[in-house]
Design a protein around this motif. Structure first.
Motif, PDB file in Angstrom:
ATOM      1  N   SER A 199       0.837  -1.209   0.000  1.00 46.18           N
ATOM      2  CA  SER A 199       0.000   0.000   0.000  1.00 46.18           C
ATOM      3  C   SER A 199       0.862   1.246   0.000  1.00 46.18           C
ATOM      4  O   SER A 199       1.768   1.399   0.824  1.00 46.18           O
ATOM      5  N   ALA A 200       0.566   2.140  -0.944  1.00 46.82           N
ATOM      6  CA  ALA A 200       1.167   3.467  -0.974  1.00 46.82           C
ATOM      7  C   ALA A 200       0.118   4.510  -0.598  1.00 46.82           C
ATOM      8  O   ALA A 200       0.319   5.708  -0.817  1.00 46.82           O
ATOM      9  N   ALA A 201      -1.015   4.047  -0.083  1.00 46.24           N
ATOM     10  CA  ALA A 201      -2.097   4.953   0.317  1.00 46.24           C
ATOM     11  C   ALA A 201      -1.914   5.361   1.768  1.00 46.24           C
ATOM     12  O   ALA A 201      -1.326   4.639   2.566  1.00 46.24           O
ATOM     13  N   GLY A 202      -2.430   6.509   2.109  1.00 48.08           N
ATOM     14  CA  GLY A 202      -2.330   6.983   3.480  1.00 48.08           C
ATOM     15  C   GLY A 202      -1.902   8.422   3.541  1.00 48.08           C
ATOM     16  O   GLY A 202      -1.946   9.160   2.552  1.00 48.08           O
ATOM     17  N   ARG A 203      -1.445   8.816   4.702  1.00 47.67           N
ATOM     18  CA  ARG A 203      -1.084  10.210   4.917  1.00 47.67           C
ATOM     19  C   ARG A 203       0.234  10.535   4.221  1.00 47.67           C
ATOM     20  O   ARG A 203       1.181   9.757   4.281  1.00 47.67           O
ATOM     21  N   PRO A 204       0.319  11.704   3.553  1.00 50.30           N
ATOM     22  CA  PRO A 204       1.546  12.072   2.837  1.00 50.30           C
ATOM     23  C   PRO A 204       2.749  12.140   3.771  1.00 50.30           C
ATOM     24  O   PRO A 204       2.635  12.473   4.948  1.00 50.30           O
ATOM     25  N   THR A 205       3.931  11.815   3.228  1.00 49.08           N
ATOM     26  CA  THR A 205       5.184  11.902   3.977  1.00 49.08           C
ATOM     27  C   THR A 205       5.982  13.098   3.487  1.00 49.08           C
ATOM     28  O   THR A 205       5.581  13.803   2.558  1.00 49.08           O
ATOM     29  N   ALA A 206       7.155  13.297   4.105  1.00 48.06           N
ATOM     30  CA  ALA A 206       8.016  14.415   3.711  1.00 48.06           C
ATOM     31  C   ALA A 206       8.528  14.252   2.287  1.00 48.06           C
ATOM     32  O   ALA A 206       8.959  15.230   1.666  1.00 48.06           O
ATOM     33  N   LEU A 207       8.482  13.051   1.756  1.00 41.66           N
ATOM     34  CA  LEU A 207       8.990  12.794   0.418  1.00 41.66           C
ATOM     35  C   LEU A 207       7.893  12.794  -0.638  1.00 41.66           C
ATOM     36  O   LEU A 207       8.162  12.549  -1.810  1.00 41.66           O
ATOM     37  N   ASP A 208       6.661  13.066  -0.236  1.00 40.91           N
ATOM     38  CA  ASP A 208       5.554  13.182  -1.185  1.00 40.91           C
ATOM     39  C   ASP A 208       5.369  14.646  -1.578  1.00 40.91           C
ATOM     40  O   ASP A 208       5.535  15.550  -0.758  1.00 40.91           O
TER      41      ASP A 208
END
Length: 310
Positions: A29-38
């Motif tokens: 899964s790449a779904a979820g809350r954005p990270t610093a690298l998004d």
């Protein structure tokens, strides 16, 4: 959340693996809350590492380890990720791809996104379980192969966790590191949590029967049943919460990395280090050795103990 799925299959044979009861399906899964690298224009999965996207490295190593079917969950920037996934599949002959798209307005988190794909993971009764792989971790294909052969039995062993038992000090571990405590014979997991990982994040030596959870799990459907139960009682929960409950019940085993490479990209600093000419292109944990015989070099990112410089 709304979801839809698309499937794509390339019919040529995948790499041969021993004929035995093993896992051949992976959930990512790449779904979820954005990270610093998004970012809005480029999700983390598509960052460039040594000429290939992160997701291309992830899929390639799973494929080399014998995975034949990948269920991939996306949300933000879904169309861009799907386009890259389909490009990757064309280069990995025989790999079947199924995408679960939770759409741009998905406001959930990682563990909840896994539940959205649960029904697609256990459609083949001959499979002992599913491989839960982390979207920002890259593994030696031998680790993938070995954990796919890990014995699973519902109600007895519902999860096998990949654990790095390096005895050296760790450097550069992220704050989200999960520590794992095993039984004396190192075969079963008795507990795991971020609290157990804190001493290692702080640079302390690994204590006896302790290790770092490396982000790769062989699972029965019991894991998803635990997640479903948690979703009814808690607003936020993690995959670690579900596995911890099973560990306390004695239903979790461990598989040691035994010095084999696993790589994780967590922060902007680690990404920049991976692109530096002063960092080795083949990274390793404190007790691992370089890969042998890979056609393409693995990216140098954060690796179980931090980057090693020349």
């Amino acid at each position: 959340a709304r979801s839809c799925a698309r499937a794509m299959t390339v019919t040529e044979a995948a790499p041969a693996v021993p004929a035995s009861r093993r896992i051949t399906k992976a959930l990512i899964s790449a779904a979820g809350r954005p990270t610093a690298l998004d970012s809005r224009s480029r999700p983390k999965s598509l960052i460039d590492i040594e000429g290939s996207t992160l997701v291309a490295h992830v899929l390639r190593q799973l494929y080399r380890g014998g995975i034949k079917h990948v269920v991939f969950v996306v949300s933000h920037n879904g169309p861009l990720i799907i386009q890259e996934l389909e490009r990757c599949v064309r280069n990995l002959k025989g790999l079947q791809l199924e995408v679960v798209d939770l759409h741009e307005d998905y406001a959930g988190f990682y563990a909840a996104s896994l539940l959205s794909a649960c029904e697609r993971c256990f459609t083949d009764a001959t499979e002992p379980g599913v491989l839960l792989a982390t979207a920002d971790h890259i593994f030696d294909h031998e680790l993938v192969r070995d954990i796919c052969f890990a014995p699973l039995s519902p109600g007895v062993t519902d999860v096998c966790v990949l654990v790095d038992f390096s005895r050296d000090k760790w450097a550069g571990l992220p704050a989200t590191t999960v520590g794992v405590k095993c039984t004396q014979d190192m075969q079963r997991v008795s507990d795991l949590s971020r609290a157990l990982g804190k001493p290692m994040v702080a640079g302390g030596l690994r204590q006896p029967q302790m290790g770092v959870e490396a982000g790769l799990f062989a699972c029965t459907s019991q894991v998803f049943e635990r997640l479903a139960a948690l979703s009814k009682s808690q607003e936020y929960y993690t995959i670690t919460d579900a596995i911890q409950e099973l560990a306390h019940a004695g239903h979790v085993s461990s598989l040691g990395t035994k010095g084999r490479n696993w790589l994780a990209i967590e922060t902007t600093t680690e990404l920049e280090e991976s692109r530096s000419s002063t960092v080795m292109k083949k990274m390793h944990s404190p007790e691992s050795s370089p890969f042998q015989g890979l056609k393409d070099p693995l990216p140098a990112i954060f690796v179980a103990g931090g980057p090693m410089c020349t």
